[in-house]
Design an enzyme around this catalytic site. Structure first.
Site, short mmCIF file in Angstrom:
data_model
loop_
_atom_site.label_atom_id
_atom_site.label_comp_id
_atom_site.label_asym_id
_atom_site.label_seq_id
_atom_site.Cartn_x
_atom_site.Cartn_y
_atom_site.Cartn_z
N LYS A 1 0.80 -1.23 0.00
CA LYS A 1 0.00 0.00 0.00
C LYS A 1 0.83 1.29 0.00
CE LYS A 1 -4.32 -1.84 1.85
NZ LYS A 1 -5.40 -1.66 2.83
N ASP B 1 -10.44 2.76 1.86
CA ASP B 1 -10.70 2.03 3.11
C ASP B 1 -11.56 2.85 4.09
OD1 ASP B 1 -9.36 -0.29 2.39
OD2 ASP B 1 -7.44 0.41 3.18
#
Ligand code: ATR
Length: 278
Positions: free
Chosen positions: A70, A107
């Protein structure tokens, strides 16, 4: 002759076998009758840049990115959304027609949409929040809660230093509470979120006393294996509104699917069942 190759997207991680994203996107592709493909791709950290460039060349529309990529995904992106920059990580890469790569982090969006769907009366602004954990998932949740208007956010983590760093990053509304005093921090909070891996299958339980929580507080556990964690069971026993973690996974996939394949997909019970039974 026009090129009618089907749209391609996927998820890259290392390992990748556990990812439920292929089932999630596969369900939507079928439901919206799109002749595209969404594939799981295992990519070692050392191969990240070459792998991404290769997928771009192969004509992929984009990829979701999971552990441990990420931060590399943030670095490879030519442009990043404000929310990804704030979180410091990217989970959705889009390969644009002009050859540039855009990075986003969905997210926190997934977390908020899950709360809105399964706790419709929940209001971030109604009182302080307590976030348990200070890892990557916590960064997304903290960022989303602050953006949604929590007046005060209490943060607790086993390793205090990580919580201190996160508080420093997000500013004065975030206050760190010592791990062994976390149960006291429940007093007066309207939102409680577990972002640690405690309670996950094979992991120890999260021990926290919820007695001091207001009766109208909402509790979310972002762990979804199992769906009903011991922490949520305790919250339920206490009569609090409970939100499980599956919806966060489902909702975080929405923006990527829409960008790569067209329709804005719906998160409904059919999707939940498909992902749960995969
Ligand atoms: P993620 O990206 O899923 O958030 P992470 O960055 O590895 O994963 O963070 C895991 C979180 O779970 C951290 O808050 C971690 O606490 P530490 O910072 O002290 O490591 C927490 N965690 C994991 N196992 C734990 C345990 N046995 N007890 C308490 N906290 C734990």
């Amino acid at each position: 002759m026009t090129d009618t190759a089907p749209p391609l997207a996927g998820v890259i991680g290392f390992p990748i076998g556990h990812s439920r994203s292929p089932v999630l996107h596969g369900y939507w592709l079928k439901r919206y009758e799109i002749g595209g493909f969404y594939v799981p791709i295992s990519l070692a950290p050392a191969d990240f840049t070459d792998g991404i460039r290769g997928l771009q060349k192969l004509g992929f529309k984009g990829v979701n990115v999971t552990i441990p990529h990420k931060v590399s995904a943030l670095n490879i992106a030519d442009t990043v959304s404000d929310r990804a920059a704030l979180i410091g990580a990217v989970n959705t890469l889009t390969f644009r027609a002009d050859g540039t790569i855009h990075g986003d982090n969905t997210d926190g969006y997934g977390f908020i949409e899950n709360m809105r769907q399964y706790a419709p009366d929940w209001n971030a602004g109604s009182g302080p929040a307590l976030v348990i954990g200070a890892g990557g998932a916590a960064r997304a949740v903290v960022s989303a809660l602050l953006n949604a208007g929590v007046p005060e956010l209490r943060l607790t983590n086993r390793t205090r230093q990580r919580a201190d760093l996160l508080a420093e990053h997000f500013g004065a509304r975030v206050q760190v509470v010592d791990w062994n005093r976390a149960s006291d921090a429940v007093d007066g909070v309207m939102t409680i979120v577990n972002t640690t891996s405690l309670g996950m299958e094979g992991q120890p339980e999260l021990h926290m006393n919820l007695d001091a929580a207001p009766g109208d507080a909402t509790v979310c556990d972002i762990v979804y294996t199992p769906l009903h964690t011991p922490f949520l069971a305790m919250a339920q026993e206490r009569g609090l509104c409970c939100v499980d973690g599956l919806g966060m996974l489902l909702h975080q996939g929405v923006p990527g699917f829409e960008t790569w394949f067209g329709p804005r997909p719906e998160v409904d019970d059919g999707l939940r069942q498909a992902v749960l039974s995969a």
